[in-house]
Write a protein that holds these residues in place. Sequence first.
Motif, PDB file in Angstrom:
ATOM      1  N   SER A   1      45.059  29.369  21.933  1.00 58.25           N
ATOM      2  CA  SER A   1      45.382  27.718  21.842  1.00 58.25           C
ATOM      3  C   SER A   1      44.057  27.511  20.444  1.00 58.25           C
ATOM      4  O   SER A   1      44.911  27.013  19.620  1.00 58.25           O
ATOM      5  CB  SER A   1      45.653  27.185  22.752  1.00 58.25           C
ATOM      6  N   GLN A   2      43.361  27.910  20.696  1.00 59.79           N
ATOM      7  CA  GLN A   2      41.910  26.967  19.677  1.00 59.79           C
ATOM      8  C   GLN A   2      42.162  28.591  18.352  1.00 59.79           C
ATOM      9  O   GLN A   2      42.556  27.183  17.670  1.00 59.79           O
ATOM     10  CB  GLN A   2      41.237  27.090  20.493  1.00 59.79           C
TER      11      GLN A   2
ATOM     12  N   ASP B   1      45.524  26.585  16.674  1.00 59.46           N
ATOM     13  CA  ASP B   1      45.851  25.758  15.933  1.00 59.46           C
ATOM     14  C   ASP B   1      44.258  25.924  14.343  1.00 59.46           C
ATOM     15  O   ASP B   1      44.629  25.305  13.759  1.00 59.46           O
ATOM     16  CB  ASP B   1      44.706  24.683  16.870  1.00 59.46           C
TER      17      ASP B   1
ATOM     18  N   GLU C   1      46.705  27.772  11.748  1.00 61.68           N
ATOM     19  CA  GLU C   1      47.287  27.404  10.333  1.00 61.68           C
ATOM     20  C   GLU C   1      46.833  26.202  10.049  1.00 61.68           C
ATOM     21  O   GLU C   1      47.709  26.116   8.806  1.00 61.68           O
ATOM     22  CB  GLU C   1      48.019  26.656  11.717  1.00 61.68           C
TER      23      GLU C   1
END
Length: 811
Positions: A741-742, A745, A748
């Motif tokens: 997830s890190q 993020d 992106e």
Amino acid sequence: MTQMPPQCKNLQEQVDSLLQLLRQEPSLRQQDITAVQASLKKAISPEFEIVFAGAFSAGKSMLINALLERELLYSAVGHATGTECYIAYAESTQKERVVLTFSSEVEIRQQAYALCEQLNLTTEIDINLTDVVKILAQGCSIIIEKEGGENKSERAKQAKALTLLLEGFEANRDRIQAVENATYSMEQFNFSNLKEAASYARRGSNSAVLKRVEYYCYHPLLQDGNIIIDTPGIDAPVKQDAELTYDKIESPDTSAVVCVLKAASSGEMTTEETELMEKTRSNPGIRDRLFYIFNRIDETWYNAQLIQRLENLINSDFRDTARVYKTSGLLGFYGSLIRGTTGRDRFGLDSIFVESRDRVDADTNADSKSENTEETPLFVSEFNRYCANSGKLSPSKFRISVNSYETPSQNYVRILAEQGQPLIQQLIQDSGIEDFRTAITDYLTKEKRPQLFRNLADDLEDLCIQLRKQYQTIQRNLDSQPREIEAMKAQELLRLNQELQQVGQEFREHIAKEVNDMIMNRCDIFDTDFRQLQSRMIRRLDELLDGFSVEAAYGRTLMSHPRNATAPLIAVLVEALYYLANQLEDILVEATKSLVENYFQYLKDSIRKSEYYRLLYRLLGNDGGIEQQLEELSQRVSRALVNAAGVECDRYVRESPRFYDEGTFSIYQFRETLQQTSQGFDCENMVDAQPAIRQLLRLDFEPKVSKTIRQTFRQTVNQTLKEHLLPMAEQQADDILQKYSQARDYLEQTLAQEAEEKIAKNLRLQAENEEKIQEYDRAVSGINSCLQAMKLHEHLLPVIGENNSVVVDCE
């Protein structure tokens, strides 16, 4: 005659273009291009050198004469020379010429010296002194006479070679200079034609001092750059001459070799002939362009054992070779000359008698030659023998008698007069010369050029296939890449989990490898630091023992027991044991901390240089906590090893298990020391025994420290590092995978720009690949045009063509 077609004029440029493309591909640079370069050189070379090589007196020169049907080369049996003869093409009979290159005086002197040394003649020679030359000539005559003739032994051949060398130097003194390669044209000798020049060069004494003879003849066999080269015998009397031949057959300029072998007359191959064949086969410039000639086949006509041995040799050693020929150069050459003669010399006596001895006046009547010549020419003898005993002539077709009451020359003239051209034609056919001449003519005029280009095409084929596959693979990979930013971002995000997993796996494998290298003593930095730890421990022990004070230890003992005014030896030793153990612990702890700190710094540096570390930074913007984990782990490992060092040195307080064993030096030393300290009860007696006490302590501590640094502590360090590093690597690999997830993020934020750059890069790579494909196709199309002009349609190279489809598939 097949010659270089105009479509092949840019062949060098086209092949170089392919080789340049190959060098631009890192994965293909290991391809061996030696064969391509060699075959290209042969295909485009304006010259095609055909070397005749063989043993001394194998008949090389006679075969060349027979091949060209010209009296060019000296070919008397037993004649040896170091002269290289080159026969090249002249555009007409009017342009025929010869260029003679003489050896220098220095070279002749060196040859004379070498021959004198081999013959055990005086080597204090000056070839410019007439008296010295006469003495050497007499010595050579004696040797030849003792050996039974100039051809009977190697020593006799060497003596003859020296005689010819001295005669040649004397006869050509004005032409031989101190400088090398003194060259003269035909006109400088006032020769009116090639025959006169060849006559001069053929004379044995002249050829002995000639380094190189270049004939330019008008003959169809020499067209298209064909050059025939006659070389010295591979077993020539002068070793330097034989080396000239080996150098030539190993030269990249040599294109074909005619091996002239003596097995037909000797029944077996010589060592030199075997070496000749090995060297020719190992020259990549020659390949299979080898002709094997078993000359003097006429010897087998009179010896059934010889013919059987020859056939066995051919069937065993040459069974896979198509170009094997059996010839009699002597009969074939003179037969060809007689076939072409008319008028006064219709029996060829001019040539035959001249060739049997040194040249004589060409205007002398042939009959007078026959009568005045003491020695019967070899051809005349062999001709009569052929007619009488060869078994080659059909009795129904040829009724021939060789009469004992006639001289050999009379028999020869009479038989030729009676039988005429049919006999000569049969002689030439039996000599095998026509078969050899036809074969080599067909090869040079019909097969040579196509074969050279076929070899080049075959060598290029694998290279082209590899290049084509490379370009197509690149093109497929680039075509499969997204061309829109959003699609590229989506693809990158899909790969994210896989890349995180890859980083974790590579980190885990990296740490495991480093730990294994450390345990196996393959980590230079760690090994150096541990050797430093060992040195510091040994050095510190020496310092402590050398500086140990019995008085100070005695004083500390009394301070511990205030009621007493004296102390036993054992109490002093106890103080010493505690003191040394604690001091050694301090140094071991300090060295251990430094060892751990340096090793973990090495691990950090190694990790930072890795590709997975850079990828991790791209995915997360940081190292995912790797360095923090290593820092914390370094502290834990350091504390664990400091504790281990304390335990290790704490054990030094105890005496060694065998310290007090009977029969050991330590117990003897202890008793001697005790005896010395028991002389009184004050401190002075104990201090006097200080050297003995130090020695006693050394006997106890040296084995303990040695065991620590050479056995136990390295194992403790290895095990501690392993137990801490490997679990950390496993845990860290899992932690990295959990940072999806890190990473998403973070990516992106940068993916749009990265995707745009990657799409631009892919478009650039695609354009570059297309340009390479076009360059490849241009080069291959040009080469294929050349191959088609040579009618080598089955050897065309693969063209990628439009839409990257293969037009010609060579796989």
